[in-house]
Design an enzyme around this catalytic site. Structure first.
Site, PDB file in Angstrom:
ATOM      1  CB  VAL A 181      68.851 -84.513  23.655  1.00  0.00           C
ATOM      2  CG1 VAL A 181      67.921 -85.695  23.892  1.00  0.00           C
ATOM      3  CG2 VAL A 181      68.180 -83.510  22.713  1.00  0.00           C
ATOM      4  CG  ASP A 182      73.479 -87.248  25.264  1.00  0.00           C
ATOM      5  OD1 ASP A 182      72.600 -88.103  25.065  1.00  0.00           O
ATOM      6  OD2 ASP A 182      74.547 -87.218  24.626  1.00  0.00           O
ATOM      7  CG  PHE A 183      73.006 -81.479  30.733  1.00  0.00           C
ATOM      8  CD1 PHE A 183      74.068 -81.949  31.486  1.00  0.00           C
ATOM      9  CD2 PHE A 183      72.309 -80.375  31.193  1.00  0.00           C
ATOM     10  CE1 PHE A 183      74.429 -81.330  32.681  1.00  0.00           C
ATOM     11  CE2 PHE A 183      72.661 -79.750  32.377  1.00  0.00           C
ATOM     12  CZ  PHE A 183      73.721 -80.232  33.128  1.00  0.00           C
TER      13      PHE A 183
END
Length: 412
Positions: A181-183
């Protein structure tokens, strides 16, 4: 020499920390932008301490470059700046005058206390594109809350469709290994900024961008979430099963694992012929893509594994490739870098690093390096904390006396 980078001449102020937003800033840096990373004096980006591995510095130097930091901060110049000090705010406002983009991931409203919010900085530079990256977005009941990747894998539905299928040992939801999700939020950040730059080229005006990990986490569930929206039924977890046709899953050879995707009727027919079990093609248990990929998937995979165990992984790949059935070898992380296509694509990017004990650091190449006229490149290794403070302050016109005053005040 003319810089043919896509974002040559664009300056980005990166006031973000840890992972999602720094990834977005790094993408812009890979595309040629001058990215100036703002870090806390003496401490730096919190992400410098995350991860399981750290760069070994030259002559015992503590480079403070963890795996988290190293993978998200190449092509950046680092300056230290305390924005809570009036002198730090002075420096930042001078920097904003020269900038095209500012990226930050502070808590909602945090920078407004210091006059560093979008409306305040827009008055200095109307062309500024100001991007805020937070967990839950700038509005709504949960906007003030901090957020991290795993929370959104749980909240946004990703874990609901990832993990061991019901009825099997260990059944239940499972978080993906990487901080996906961060990426992906980092990529959405970069895409939004690129769109804003295109619009500014027409209107001459900047804009404010609100990026949320929550929004990304829901969007990432993609076609599986769309299945639910169309049918009202939540699709089951498929484990390693494919999301399209079947059979698609891991199959086991005598010495290794292969991922098989025989997702069309023709692929499946060829597979039954290869297995010397052509009757499986018309078997009523498996005579539709839905049965092979969903309702009777596990039963069919068991039959395929009984056949595949007679052969090595290499033999399986050769046979499947020979009849045009998509398949790939399962790789542990060390094996990824021995893959002939990975080597051919140059995905292990050995980059000179003056502060590393080895004199270099191996990075993961940008997937945007294949642009024919303006490819993404790696021009700088991840920086030390404040490595470029004096350089950037000099570019802004601050002389040695003023820089000394900033240091005395604890602003840099």
């Amino acid at each position: 020499m003319t810089d043919n980078s896509a974002l040559a001449g664009i300056r980005v102020i990166d006031m973000s920390r840890v992972f999602a937003a720094p990834v977005g800033a790094q993408i812009l840096g890979d595309l040629g932008a001058d990215v100036i990373k703002i870090e806390r004096p003496g401490v730096g980006d919190d992400g410098r301490g995350y991860g399981l591995a750290f760069l070994q510095g030259k002559d015992g130097l503590d480079a403070r470059q963890s795996s988290f930091f190293t993978v998200a901060n190449r092509n950046k110049r680092s300056i230290t700046l305390n924005h809570s000090k009036p002198e730090g705010q002075e420096i930042l406002r001078e920097l904003v005058k020269t900038a095209d983009v500012l990226i930050e991931n502070y808590k909602v409203g945090d920078l407004k206390r210091f006059g560093l919010d979008y409306e305040s900085l827009k008055a200095i530079n109307p062309r500024l594109i100001y991007c805020s990256v937070t967990g839950y977005g700038q509005t709504g009941p949960m906007a003030p809350k901090p957020g991290y990747d795993g929370l959104f894998q749980a909240t946004g539905g990703m874990m609901a469709v990832t993990g061991v299928p019901a009825g099997q040992p260990g059944a239940g939801p499972l978080k993906a290994g990487p901080s996906l999700v961060d990426f992906v939020t980092g990529h959405n950040t970069a895409i939004a900024i690129l769109g804003a730059l295109m619009r500014r080229s027409v209107t001459g005006e900047g804009q404010y961008i609100d990026i949320a990990l929550l929004d990304t986490s829901v969007a990432m569930v993609s076609h599986i979430m769309q299945d639910y929206l169309l049918s009202g039924d939540a699709p089951p977890r498929l484990g390693n099963g494919g999301n399209g046709g079947g059979p698609a899953d891991l199959i086991y050879g005598s010495d290794g694992i292969v991922y098989l995707t025989a997702g069309t009727d023709e692929h499946y027919r060829r597979l039954t012929v290869l297995m010397e079990q052509p009757e499986l093609f018309t078997d009523e248990r498996f005579d539709s893509n839905f049965k092979r990929g969903k309702t009777n998937r596990a039963e069919l995979i068991d039959i395929i594994n009984a056949w595949s165990g007679q052969f090595t992984a290499v033999q399986l790949l050769d046979m499947l490739d020979g009849v045009g059935i998509p398949a790939a070898k399962y790789n542990e992380l060390p094996e990824v870098w021995e893959d002939e296509q990975v080597k051919h694509r140059g995905l292990r990017a050995r980059t000179p690093h003056p502060h590393a004990e080895a004199g270099y650091v191996d990075l993961i190449a940008s997937p945007l390096a294949g642009m024919s006229e303006s490819p993404a490149t790696i021009r700088r290794p991840p920086p030390l904390i404040g490595e470029h403070t004096d350089e950037v302050l000099s570019e802004l016109g601050f002389d040695a006396t003023r820089v000394a005053q900033f240091k005395a005040a604890g602003a840099i």
